[in-house]
Motif scaffolding. Structure first.
Motif, mmCIF file in Angstrom:
data_model
loop_
_atom_site.group_PDB
_atom_site.id
_atom_site.type_symbol
_atom_site.label_atom_id
_atom_site.label_comp_id
_atom_site.label_asym_id
_atom_site.label_seq_id
_atom_site.Cartn_x
_atom_site.Cartn_y
_atom_site.Cartn_z
ATOM 1 N N ASN A 1 52.020 15.120 -21.640
ATOM 2 C CA ASN A 1 52.660 15.342 -20.504
ATOM 3 C C ASN A 1 51.409 14.567 -18.862
ATOM 4 O O ASN A 1 50.736 14.867 -18.787
ATOM 5 N N LEU A 2 52.256 13.038 -19.230
ATOM 6 C CA LEU A 2 51.018 12.672 -18.358
ATOM 7 C C LEU A 2 52.270 11.240 -18.226
ATOM 8 O O LEU A 2 53.521 10.981 -18.819
ATOM 9 N N ALA A 3 52.012 10.792 -16.737
ATOM 10 C CA ALA A 3 52.755 8.894 -16.544
ATOM 11 C C ALA A 3 51.245 7.930 -16.820
ATOM 12 O O ALA A 3 50.091 8.362 -16.198
ATOM 13 N N ALA A 4 51.676 6.870 -16.802
ATOM 14 C CA ALA A 4 50.832 5.441 -16.985
ATOM 15 C C ALA A 4 51.064 4.631 -16.431
ATOM 16 O O ALA A 4 51.872 3.867 -17.157
ATOM 17 N N ASP A 5 50.533 4.560 -15.251
ATOM 18 C CA ASP A 5 50.735 2.661 -15.046
ATOM 19 C C ASP A 5 49.533 1.813 -13.932
ATOM 20 O O ASP A 5 48.781 3.016 -13.963
ATOM 21 N N TRP A 6 49.827 0.557 -14.382
ATOM 22 C CA TRP A 6 49.205 0.040 -13.315
ATOM 23 C C TRP A 6 48.190 0.640 -12.423
ATOM 24 O O TRP A 6 48.942 0.916 -11.747
ATOM 25 N N ARG A 7 46.798 0.638 -12.116
ATOM 26 C CA ARG A 7 45.976 1.545 -11.446
ATOM 27 C C ARG A 7 46.444 2.800 -11.111
ATOM 28 O O ARG A 7 44.904 3.291 -10.442
ATOM 29 N N LEU A 8 46.828 3.185 -11.703
ATOM 30 C CA LEU A 8 46.966 4.640 -11.809
ATOM 31 C C LEU A 8 47.686 5.537 -13.429
ATOM 32 O O LEU A 8 48.613 4.980 -13.436
ATOM 33 N N ALA A 9 46.713 6.727 -14.074
ATOM 34 C CA ALA A 9 47.178 7.636 -14.783
ATOM 35 C C ALA A 9 47.412 9.190 -14.647
ATOM 36 O O ALA A 9 45.596 9.431 -13.813
ATOM 37 N N HIS A 10 47.784 9.695 -14.907
ATOM 38 C CA HIS A 10 47.869 10.940 -14.122
ATOM 39 C C HIS A 10 48.517 12.378 -15.366
ATOM 40 O O HIS A 10 49.612 11.781 -15.966
ATOM 41 N N GLY A 11 47.890 13.244 -15.414
ATOM 42 C CA GLY A 11 48.949 14.675 -16.131
ATOM 43 C C GLY A 11 48.514 15.377 -16.017
ATOM 44 O O GLY A 11 47.792 15.762 -15.322
ATOM 45 N N SER A 12 48.752 16.665 -17.180
ATOM 46 C CA SER A 12 48.330 17.667 -17.396
ATOM 47 C C SER A 12 47.888 18.354 -18.439
ATOM 48 O O SER A 12 48.695 17.562 -18.997
ATOM 49 N N LEU A 13 46.506 18.971 -18.877
ATOM 50 C CA LEU A 13 46.668 19.439 -20.039
ATOM 51 C C LEU A 13 46.648 21.387 -20.158
ATOM 52 O O LEU A 13 45.687 21.672 -19.590
ATOM 53 N N GLY B 1 46.322 25.160 -25.994
ATOM 54 C CA GLY B 1 46.937 26.220 -27.536
ATOM 55 C C GLY B 1 48.615 25.640 -27.308
ATOM 56 O O GLY B 1 49.020 26.592 -27.993
ATOM 57 N N THR B 2 49.016 24.458 -26.264
ATOM 58 C CA THR B 2 50.347 24.131 -26.662
ATOM 59 C C THR B 2 50.550 22.759 -27.203
ATOM 60 O O THR B 2 50.184 21.835 -27.378
ATOM 61 N N SER B 3 51.987 22.765 -27.380
ATOM 62 C CA SER B 3 51.635 20.573 -27.195
ATOM 63 C C SER B 3 51.002 19.913 -26.422
ATOM 64 O O SER B 3 50.954 18.350 -26.719
ATOM 65 N N ASP B 4 51.125 20.585 -25.506
ATOM 66 C CA ASP B 4 50.546 19.440 -24.398
ATOM 67 C C ASP B 4 48.645 19.238 -24.352
ATOM 68 O O ASP B 4 48.363 19.182 -23.086
ATOM 69 N N HIS B 5 48.308 19.453 -25.454
ATOM 70 C CA HIS B 5 46.613 19.899 -25.189
ATOM 71 C C HIS B 5 46.134 19.025 -25.301
ATOM 72 O O HIS B 5 45.201 19.061 -24.255
ATOM 73 N N ARG B 6 46.700 17.703 -25.406
ATOM 74 C CA ARG B 6 46.488 16.178 -26.093
ATOM 75 C C ARG B 6 46.974 15.249 -24.843
ATOM 76 O O ARG B 6 48.316 15.398 -25.392
ATOM 77 N N GLY B 7 46.600 13.980 -23.821
ATOM 78 C CA GLY B 7 46.970 13.330 -24.004
ATOM 79 C C GLY B 7 46.724 11.938 -24.151
ATOM 80 O O GLY B 7 45.229 11.966 -24.428
#
Length: 397
Positions: free
Chosen positions: A303-315, A318-324
């Motif tokens: 669950n994240l977005a990554a573009d040049w100069r900025l990447a962000h997301g949430s973790l 215990g869920t499928s989003d435990h890792r980015g």
């Protein structure tokens, strides 16, 4: 004048006139404290208020360190910290605008409050650290401020200097002092404890990392320099559950010693500077890779977005989003600034940086912020929650 220079210098001069009244105590002439400050910074002695005992300014005026002392009865740590904070804000001091962390600590065996701040002034972002305490008959406050755009140059130096505050003579026998503290070895001089900074393979088979300001990854872990001349250090695990007393080898490749119950403990170096000439923000020793042809950042998973100069997301554990995971390609050396986007210091997440072929470059736990510098190359960057939920953010220029 450069805008960062102007903003920091203006706020520094403002502080000279506001902190004395914030402490609300008599001038503290017989103060006893020791603090170490970076080599080459200017020691200002002109036009200071009665309670301002030390003021040093970086050569480019983008960072400064100050220590204030005022004699009087102890009103309590909370009153000292809150009174200083509110006094500065009411008089227009900018660098205490947004408190992002506050915790009770022990500073050289004295109870203290450690706070971290961020602020905006004249279009620039500032960052500040402060220690509020009472010692030797008076309130003592150490403050360090730097422009965030110069964090890679000043963050560790400022934090290290603030953490070196001491209230007993530096040569007192048995006084443990963190790396960089007042120990009779000024910045730029020989301090064998400097060899502790870096990543080590511990005798348990795990990895341990030691930062220049005495911090370590993991809750309640930290380290202190006991004897800088002999390279003797103390490592405190889990807030004192285990305490290792160690001596660093002359070449900085090994530490050996005993824990508090007499069992032998040791570690061998993996990476990091063995004998840095002076304290610097920690640089990651990245493997040599073919220089990529273009800059880019792209999402791999999570669950994240990554573009040049900025990447962000949430973790979320215990869920499928435990890792980015995302990929970074950079044609030049790049400093990645990982932060807590909520600026509350109440969450933690783990960052693991690998080369494209899977070789681990760096692994670090992020509380409020961490800076990691990588060489030109293509990297996989993985994020993991250290608790239940964590938002994360990474910026670079």
């Amino acid at each position: 004048m450069h805008p960062h220079k102007r903003s920091v210098l203006f706020i520094l001069l403002t502080a000279i006139f506001v902190i004395s009244s914030a402490l609300s105590a008599a001038a503290y002439d017989d103060y006893d404290f020791w603090i170490q400050t970076p080599t080459g910074w200017t020691h200002n002695t002109q036009g200071l208020s009665a309670d301002l005992k030390k003021q040093v300014i970086s050569p480019d005026r983008n960072a400064f360190i100050e220590v204030y002392a005022a004699a009087g009865n102890n009103p309590g740590l909370q009153a000292i910290a809150d009174g200083m904070e509110q006094g500065i804000l009411q008089r227009g001091g900018a660098y205490f605008q947004n408190r992002i962390a506050s915790r009770n600590i022990m500073q050289d065996n004295h109870a203290a409050i450690y706070r971290e701040y961020s602020s905006h002034y004249n279009g620039n972002r500032l960052h500040a650290y402060a220690i509020f305490t009472y010692a030797n008959g008076g309130a003592i406050v150490a403050i360090g401020v730097f422009a965030e755009s110069f964090a890679s140059q000043y963050q560790n130096l400022v934090r290290q200097s603030i953490n070196s505050l001491r209230f007993s003579p530096p040569h007192t026998a048995g006084t443990g002092t963190p790396y960089g503290s007042s120990s009779g070895t000024p910045y730029g001089k020989t301090n064998a404890c400097e060899k502790m900074v870096g990543k080590w393979r511990w005798f348990t088979g795990s990895q341990a990392e030691f930062y220049a300001d005495g911090r370590m990854p993991g809750n309640g872990n930290h380290w202190e320099c006991v004897n800088p001349a002999q390279g003797k250090v103390k490592v405190i695990w889990s807030n004192g559950k285990w305490i290792d007393n160690l001596t660093i080898s002359a070449d900085g490749s090994r530490v050996d010693g005993q824990n508090q119950i007499g069992n032998r403990v040791w570690g061998t170096r993996i990476s990091g500077p063995a004998q840095p000439s002076s304290p610097q923000i920690q640089q990651v020793e990245t493997p040599q890779q073919p220089r990529p042809k273009m800059n880019y950042a792209r999402k791999i998973r999570g669950n994240l977005a990554a573009d040049w100069r900025l990447a962000h997301g949430s973790l979320k554990a215990g869920t499928s989003d435990h890792r980015g995971e995302w990929e970074l390609s950079t044609v030049s050396g790049t400093t990645l600034r990982f932060t807590d986007p909520y600026k509350k210091g109440q969450q933690r997440y783990r960052v693991k940086i690998l080369t494209k072929d899977g070789q681990v470059v760096e692994e670090r736990v992020v509380g409020m912020s961490e800076h990691i510098t990588v060489s030109p190359g293509i990297y996989k960057i993985r994020l993991f929650s250290e608790g239940g939920y964590a938002g994360w953010r990474c910026e670079w220029h």
